[in-house]
Design a protein around this motif. Sequence first.
Motif, PDB file in Angstrom:
ATOM      1  N   LYS A 196       1.261  -1.455   0.057  1.00 56.03           N
ATOM      2  CA  LYS A 196      -0.343   0.057   0.275  1.00 56.03           C
ATOM      3  C   LYS A 196       0.792   1.250   0.078  1.00 56.03           C
ATOM      4  O   LYS A 196       2.146   0.980   0.628  1.00 56.03           O
ATOM      5  N   GLU A 213       0.497   5.124   0.047  1.00 56.51           N
ATOM      6  CA  GLU A 213      -1.236   6.089   0.153  1.00 56.51           C
ATOM      7  C   GLU A 213      -2.286   5.768   0.152  1.00 56.51           C
ATOM      8  O   GLU A 213      -2.136   4.887   1.221  1.00 56.51           O
ATOM      9  N   ASP A 214      -2.878   5.638  -0.143  1.00 61.43           N
ATOM     10  CA  ASP A 214      -4.626   5.210  -0.206  1.00 61.43           C
ATOM     11  C   ASP A 214      -4.257   4.175  -1.346  1.00 61.43           C
ATOM     12  O   ASP A 214      -5.266   3.451  -1.615  1.00 61.43           O
TER      13      ASP A 214
END
Length: 118
Positions: free
Chosen positions: A3, A5-6
């Motif tokens: 992952k 960030e988002d």
Amino acid sequence: MFKVEDKVYPCCTSLTMKYIGGKWKTVILIHLKNNTLRYNEIRKTIPTISERTLSLQLKQLEEDGLISRKVIATDKPPLRVEYSMTDFGKTLIPLLDMISSWGEEAIKWDDKIEVVKK
């Protein structure tokens, strides 16, 4: 899975493509691999890229930590801005060299590839 960030990446390959994917990132990085270049110098080496796309790609490569942007003050405008690969970006050089070599081989194998003179 990874992952950043988002966004989730299912494997190392997709993570790698996050950094170098797209039409222009590898081309820009290849031109910067042994050079520090100003914006206009990069633009001249890649005449088919639009100014907007070049600006966006340089910004993304900088945000990803692959290149650095150095602003040099001058006596009169415009400011001088130079781009170069970071140490992290230089870790891609063997991969960039392999991509270039593969392209040279593809020219020999794929009869649909036409070499165009500048």
